[in-house]
Design a protein around this motif. Structure first.
Motif, PDB file in Angstrom:
ATOM      1  N   THR A   1      28.081 -32.994  26.089  1.00 50.10           N
ATOM      2  CA  THR A   1      26.338 -33.025  26.811  1.00 50.10           C
ATOM      3  C   THR A   1      26.131 -33.917  27.544  1.00 50.10           C
ATOM      4  O   THR A   1      27.167 -35.023  27.591  1.00 50.10           O
ATOM      5  CB  THR A   1      25.561 -33.042  25.460  1.00 50.10           C
ATOM      6  OG1 THR A   1      25.805 -34.169  24.868  1.00 50.10           O
ATOM      7  CG2 THR A   1      25.768 -32.471  24.399  1.00 50.10           C
ATOM      8  N   THR A   2      25.351 -34.089  28.156  1.00 50.48           N
ATOM      9  CA  THR A   2      24.678 -35.230  28.903  1.00 50.48           C
ATOM     10  C   THR A   2      24.743 -36.117  28.311  1.00 50.48           C
ATOM     11  O   THR A   2      24.908 -37.536  29.291  1.00 50.48           O
ATOM     12  CB  THR A   2      23.160 -34.602  29.647  1.00 50.48           C
ATOM     13  OG1 THR A   2      23.684 -32.986  30.624  1.00 50.48           O
ATOM     14  CG2 THR A   2      22.991 -35.225  31.022  1.00 50.48           C
TER      15      THR A   2
ATOM     16  N   ALA B   1      21.776 -36.391  34.687  1.00 47.91           N
ATOM     17  CA  ALA B   1      21.724 -34.899  34.643  1.00 47.91           C
ATOM     18  C   ALA B   1      21.469 -34.504  36.791  1.00 47.91           C
ATOM     19  O   ALA B   1      22.034 -33.092  36.238  1.00 47.91           O
ATOM     20  CB  ALA B   1      21.010 -34.707  33.834  1.00 47.91           C
TER      21      ALA B   1
ATOM     22  N   SER C   1      23.905 -31.381  37.533  1.00 43.23           N
ATOM     23  CA  SER C   1      23.097 -29.891  37.835  1.00 43.23           C
ATOM     24  C   SER C   1      23.659 -29.708  38.765  1.00 43.23           C
ATOM     25  O   SER C   1      23.802 -28.569  39.509  1.00 43.23           O
ATOM     26  CB  SER C   1      22.183 -30.394  38.568  1.00 43.23           C
ATOM     27  OG  SER C   1      21.071 -29.694  38.632  1.00 43.23           O
TER      28      SER C   1
ATOM     29  N   THR D   1      27.058 -24.107  32.279  1.00 47.12           N
ATOM     30  CA  THR D   1      26.221 -25.448  31.267  1.00 47.12           C
ATOM     31  C   THR D   1      24.973 -24.607  30.415  1.00 47.12           C
ATOM     32  O   THR D   1      24.831 -23.677  30.469  1.00 47.12           O
ATOM     33  CB  THR D   1      25.297 -26.191  31.837  1.00 47.12           C
ATOM     34  OG1 THR D   1      24.532 -25.459  33.054  1.00 47.12           O
ATOM     35  CG2 THR D   1      25.669 -27.460  32.375  1.00 47.12           C
ATOM     36  N   ARG D   2      24.996 -24.573  29.034  1.00 47.10           N
ATOM     37  CA  ARG D   2      24.398 -24.387  28.089  1.00 47.10           C
ATOM     38  C   ARG D   2      23.087 -24.918  27.517  1.00 47.10           C
ATOM     39  O   ARG D   2      23.606 -26.470  27.489  1.00 47.10           O
ATOM     40  CB  ARG D   2      24.672 -23.138  27.087  1.00 47.10           C
ATOM     41  CG  ARG D   2      26.243 -22.225  27.398  1.00 47.10           C
ATOM     42  CD  ARG D   2      26.639 -21.909  26.004  1.00 47.10           C
ATOM     43  NE  ARG D   2      26.863 -22.635  25.026  1.00 47.10           N
ATOM     44  CZ  ARG D   2      27.751 -22.635  24.930  1.00 47.10           C
ATOM     45  NH1 ARG D   2      28.741 -22.346  25.655  1.00 47.10           N
ATOM     46  NH2 ARG D   2      28.408 -23.914  23.106  1.00 47.10           N
ATOM     47  N   ARG D   3      22.101 -24.720  27.367  1.00 50.27           N
ATOM     48  CA  ARG D   3      20.852 -25.779  26.678  1.00 50.27           C
ATOM     49  C   ARG D   3      21.083 -25.469  25.271  1.00 50.27           C
ATOM     50  O   ARG D   3      21.205 -24.150  24.250  1.00 50.27           O
ATOM     51  CB  ARG D   3      19.972 -24.986  27.188  1.00 50.27           C
ATOM     52  CG  ARG D   3      19.257 -25.628  28.832  1.00 50.27           C
ATOM     53  CD  ARG D   3      18.134 -25.521  28.901  1.00 50.27           C
ATOM     54  NE  ARG D   3      17.496 -26.265  30.035  1.00 50.27           N
ATOM     55  CZ  ARG D   3      16.636 -26.496  30.630  1.00 50.27           C
ATOM     56  NH1 ARG D   3      16.519 -27.665  29.879  1.00 50.27           N
ATOM     57  NH2 ARG D   3      16.530 -28.115  31.696  1.00 50.27           N
ATOM     58  N   GLY D   4      20.549 -25.887  24.451  1.00 49.62           N
ATOM     59  CA  GLY D   4      20.196 -26.103  23.104  1.00 49.62           C
ATOM     60  C   GLY D   4      20.717 -26.610  21.983  1.00 49.62           C
ATOM     61  O   GLY D   4      22.216 -27.227  22.772  1.00 49.62           O
TER      62      GLY D   4
ATOM     63  N   GLY E   1      24.783 -26.177  22.607  1.00 51.90           N
ATOM     64  CA  GLY E   1      25.289 -26.437  24.027  1.00 51.90           C
ATOM     65  C   GLY E   1      25.562 -27.493  24.732  1.00 51.90           C
ATOM     66  O   GLY E   1      26.722 -28.100  24.015  1.00 51.90           O
TER      67      GLY E   1
END
Length: 137
Positions: free
Chosen positions: A26-27, A42, A46, A56-59, A62
């Motif tokens: 994670t970031t 971040a 990006s 990248t995956r969110r949540g 992630g």
């Protein structure tokens, strides 16, 4: 030549992810590890994702992983991507050239050649040559 901290952290992110290819990072975790602002990192991540270097995956569950094999990621290409908005000198800026020496300058071509040679030399190496291996506890 001096690289920006943006590029410095971009290279660190890639080395770190290459060292643990099966794990998402994670970031927030990487920012804490590197001692840098989460917002700054971040933006770096990006840019790397937009350049095709990260997925990248969110949540929950992630994070970021390498989008390509380390052997296919050339260091000079990464530096070129991350330094795209940074001119080596003012006269290299598009639309910028207030230097009064420009009409007869003999330095600009030498600097352009040096910059190209720097990138060419970095492109002789890949991320695989620089993988960061975490210390096992």
């Amino acid at each position: 030549m001096r690289l920006t901290s943006f590029t410095d952290f971009g290279l660190r992110v890639l080395m770190r992810l290459a060292g643990e290819p099966g794990r998402s990072h994670t970031t927030a975790d990487l920012a804490a590890e590197f001692g840098v602002s989460r917002n700054h990192l971040a933006k770096v991540m990006s840019a790397l994702a937009a350049g095709g270097y990260l997925e990248t995956r969110r949540g929950g569950g992630g994070g970021a992983t390498l989008a390509r094999a380390p052997e296919t990621i050339r260091l000079g290409d990464v530096v070129t991507l991350l330094e795209a908005d940074q001119a080596l000198v003012e006269c290299f800026l598009p639309g910028g050239n207030a230097c009064t020496l420009t009409p007869r300058c003999r330095l600009k071509a030498r600097l352009a050649h040096a910059e190209a040679t720097f990138i060419e030399d970095l492109n002789r190496s890949t991320l695989a040559d620089c993988i960061y291996l975490p210390i096992e506890a």
